[in-house]
Scaffold this motif. Structure first.
Motif, short mmCIF file in Angstrom:
data_model
loop_
_atom_site.label_atom_id
_atom_site.label_comp_id
_atom_site.label_asym_id
_atom_site.label_seq_id
_atom_site.Cartn_x
_atom_site.Cartn_y
_atom_site.Cartn_z
N HIS A 82 50.18 -47.12 66.92
CA HIS A 82 50.97 -45.94 66.53
C HIS A 82 52.07 -46.30 65.55
O HIS A 82 52.16 -45.74 64.45
CB HIS A 82 51.58 -45.31 67.78
CG HIS A 82 52.29 -44.01 67.53
ND1 HIS A 82 53.60 -43.95 67.09
CD2 HIS A 82 51.86 -42.72 67.60
CE1 HIS A 82 53.94 -42.68 66.92
NE2 HIS A 82 52.91 -41.92 67.22
N ASP A 83 52.91 -47.23 65.92
CA ASP A 83 54.12 -47.47 65.12
C ASP A 83 53.90 -48.44 63.97
O ASP A 83 54.70 -48.48 63.04
CB ASP A 83 55.24 -47.99 66.02
CG ASP A 83 56.01 -46.84 66.65
OD1 ASP A 83 55.55 -45.70 66.53
OD2 ASP A 83 57.06 -47.08 67.26
N ILE A 84 52.86 -49.22 64.02
CA ILE A 84 52.60 -50.14 62.90
C ILE A 84 51.41 -49.65 62.09
O ILE A 84 51.48 -49.59 60.86
CB ILE A 84 52.35 -51.57 63.42
CG1 ILE A 84 53.61 -52.08 64.16
CG2 ILE A 84 52.01 -52.51 62.25
CD1 ILE A 84 53.48 -53.46 64.75
N GLU A 85 50.33 -49.30 62.77
CA GLU A 85 49.14 -48.89 62.03
C GLU A 85 49.14 -47.41 61.66
O GLU A 85 48.43 -47.00 60.75
CB GLU A 85 47.89 -49.21 62.85
CG GLU A 85 47.67 -50.70 63.04
CD GLU A 85 47.52 -51.44 61.72
OE1 GLU A 85 46.78 -50.96 60.84
OE2 GLU A 85 48.18 -52.48 61.55
N GLY A 86 49.92 -46.62 62.37
CA GLY A 86 50.09 -45.24 61.96
C GLY A 86 49.06 -44.26 62.51
O GLY A 86 48.87 -43.19 61.95
N TYR A 87 48.40 -44.60 63.57
CA TYR A 87 47.45 -43.67 64.16
C TYR A 87 48.17 -42.66 65.05
O TYR A 87 49.24 -42.95 65.59
CB TYR A 87 46.38 -44.41 64.97
CG TYR A 87 45.43 -45.20 64.12
CD1 TYR A 87 44.36 -44.57 63.48
CD2 TYR A 87 45.60 -46.56 63.92
CE1 TYR A 87 43.50 -45.29 62.67
CE2 TYR A 87 44.74 -47.29 63.10
CZ TYR A 87 43.69 -46.64 62.49
OH TYR A 87 42.85 -47.34 61.69
N THR A 88 47.56 -41.51 65.21
CA THR A 88 48.15 -40.49 66.07
C THR A 88 47.80 -40.80 67.52
O THR A 88 46.89 -41.57 67.83
CB THR A 88 47.60 -39.10 65.72
OG1 THR A 88 46.20 -39.06 66.04
CG2 THR A 88 47.79 -38.80 64.23
N HIS A 89 48.54 -40.15 68.40
CA HIS A 89 48.24 -40.33 69.82
C HIS A 89 46.83 -39.84 70.14
O HIS A 89 46.15 -40.43 70.99
CB HIS A 89 49.27 -39.58 70.67
CG HIS A 89 50.61 -40.25 70.70
ND1 HIS A 89 50.81 -41.50 71.25
CD2 HIS A 89 51.82 -39.85 70.24
CE1 HIS A 89 52.08 -41.83 71.15
NE2 HIS A 89 52.71 -40.85 70.52
N PHE A 99 51.56 -49.30 70.89
CA PHE A 99 52.67 -49.50 69.96
C PHE A 99 52.15 -49.95 68.59
O PHE A 99 52.57 -49.44 67.55
CB PHE A 99 53.64 -50.54 70.53
CG PHE A 99 54.81 -50.81 69.63
CD1 PHE A 99 55.89 -49.93 69.58
CD2 PHE A 99 54.84 -51.94 68.83
CE1 PHE A 99 56.97 -50.18 68.74
CE2 PHE A 99 55.92 -52.19 68.00
CZ PHE A 99 56.98 -51.31 67.96
#
Lengths: 185, 260
Positions: free
Chosen positions: A147-154, A144
């Motif tokens: 992905h949702d805070i740091e902005g990395y892709t899956h 989380f």
């Protein structure tokens, strides 16, 4: 489109670049300026990924590592992004050890109701939400935050954490479904 | 039962724009008849919005003295080696990656971005509608607005930042814009030819249309905004945009969209 936000960022990047050059040559004062500009970002990342109790230590280690490796920073991207990658490497290296340490020292918390420990209306919703994130199961929290805070892709997260992309997606979904109860009335 | 609904497990992918168009359509049909999933989607959207809006907080104490001490002594030298940062790991600028945009104020939008099939389709569809008047775009390309009510649908995504244009709209009274901001501290507001930088707090921000401008009112905000509320004059006339998790440029003219 030229925006003030863009100008501000460019200005900040220019300042960083100058201080990076000085710091790479051994100027500790320049490095302190870099620290002052970026410590909140790195400390927040560490707190969300590992937990508040270790965030200071991790942050300290990140900046010392950054100092040691500053000459390897080629200036191809923003210093802030490079520093975040240093931080992620430190965090990922520490993650397993910290998890094992926590398992030894405390029983695992029950996680299936974040809302029970994160009241909806509080004087500081942001801090409560951060606490709710900290209550997430380890794997779901890592995904989380990244992905949702740091902005990395899956795909990137899968590579960093050594998990399948599908696992990353399912962990993210699990985290979001747990956190959504935070907003239930 | 919530857990038995197969679509429930796909909502995060839907929010991320990772569903194929066929799946998207099926999910949207399902949403139209499933209050539980609609509610779950709205709550997930709020989670994402809140996550993006989280402010960075510095440590409670000053760590620099200890760092300076470690630097002087080289105290990390004895610690286990940590791999240098990987150049392969790049931070996404937003929830959809690789979007680059140029857009004129005439709403002629040129896109160039890399992405999967879903984003490619968006580009193709945008090319089909960008020449149209704003008011006709949503009707021509409804799949670009894959959000159930109460989301305002009169929007066209076309870029990696949000541009809200209030051109030709006669602003009466105060204009209030609230934004759940993500990772930058300021936005740009242009009104009456004047440019103002507005500080965004985790609670959002407020813009007063002090210039009483009837034209050239523009709010430019960074890509990772998640939800925006715009109030123009009449308190009942509220525009709410929740789906800015798509790192796209949203352009709309209030004059052509009197609201729902």
């Amino acid at each position: 489109m030229q925006t003030l936000t863009g100008d501000t960022q460019r200005s900040s990047s220019d300042t960083d670049a100058a201080d990076v050059s000085l710091a790479a040559a051994g100027d500790a004062q320049a490095f302190e300026r870099l620290y002052r500009r970026h410590v909140a970002r790195i400390h927040s990342l560490a707190r969300r990924m590992i937990g508040a109790e270790s965030a200071d230590e991790i942050t300290q280690e990140v900046f010392v590592r950054a100092w040691e490796k500053l000459r390897s920073f080629r200036g191809e991207g923003a210093f802030g992004g490079w520093l975040r990658r240093v931080a992620l490497n430190v965090l990922l290296a520490r993650r397993r050890a910290l998890a094992a340490e926590r398992q030894r020292s405390a029983p695992p918390p029950a996680h299936e109701s974040v809302a029970a420990r994160a009241p909806l209306v509080t004087p500081d919703l942001a801090i409560d939400f951060e606490n709710a994130i900290e209550e997430l199961p380890g794997g779901a929290r890592q995904v989380f935050v990244q992905h949702d805070i740091e902005g990395y892709t899956h795909e990137e997260i899968g590579g960093m954490l050594g998990i399948a992309t599908g696992t990353s997606k399912s962990q993210l979904h699990r985290a979001c479904m747990l956190l959504r109860s935070y907003f239930e009335r | 039962m919530i857990a038995s609904d197969p679509w429930r497990e796909r909502l995060s992918e839907y929010l991320d724009g990772e569903l194929e168009s066929g799946e998207c359509e099926r999910l949207e049909r399902h949403l139209a008849g499933c209050a539980e999933c609609t509610l779950a989607l709205e709550e997930l959207r709020r989670v994402v919005a809140f996550a993006h809006a989280l402010p960075d907080r510095p440590p409670s104490g000053d760590l620099w003295p200890a760092i300076a001490r470690d630097i002087r002594s080289g105290s990390l030298a004895h610690r286990p080696g940590i791999a240098p940062p990987s150049a392969a790991i790049r931070r996404r600028p937003s929830r959809l990656v690789g979007l680059a945009v140029a857009a004129s104020i005439a709403l002629v939008i040129v896109l160039a971005f890399s992405g999967g099939p879903a984003t490619s389709r968006i580009v193709e569809r945008l090319a089909e509608i960008t020449h149209l008047p704003i008011g006709q775009r949503a009707a021509r390309a409804p799949e670009l607005h894959p959000v159930p009510p109460p989301i305002v649908r009169h929007l066209v995504p076309a870029g990696d930042e949000l541009v809200l244009e209030f051109e030709r709209h006669q602003l009466e009274g105060a204009l209030e814009v609230r934004v759940a901001q993500v990772d930058r501290a300021t936005i740009q507001v242009t009104t009456g030819g004047q440019v103002e930088t507005v500080l965004v707090t985790p609670e959002g921000f407020r813009v007063r249309n002090s210039a009483r401008s009837a034209t050239d009112y523009r709010v430019t905000v960074p890509a990772r905004l998640v939800s925006v509320e715009i109030r123009v004059g009449d308190p009942q006339n509220v525009y709410v945009i929740h789906d800015l998790y798509l790192p796209l440029r949203w352009v709309f003219g209030l004059q052509e969209y009197p609201g729902q």
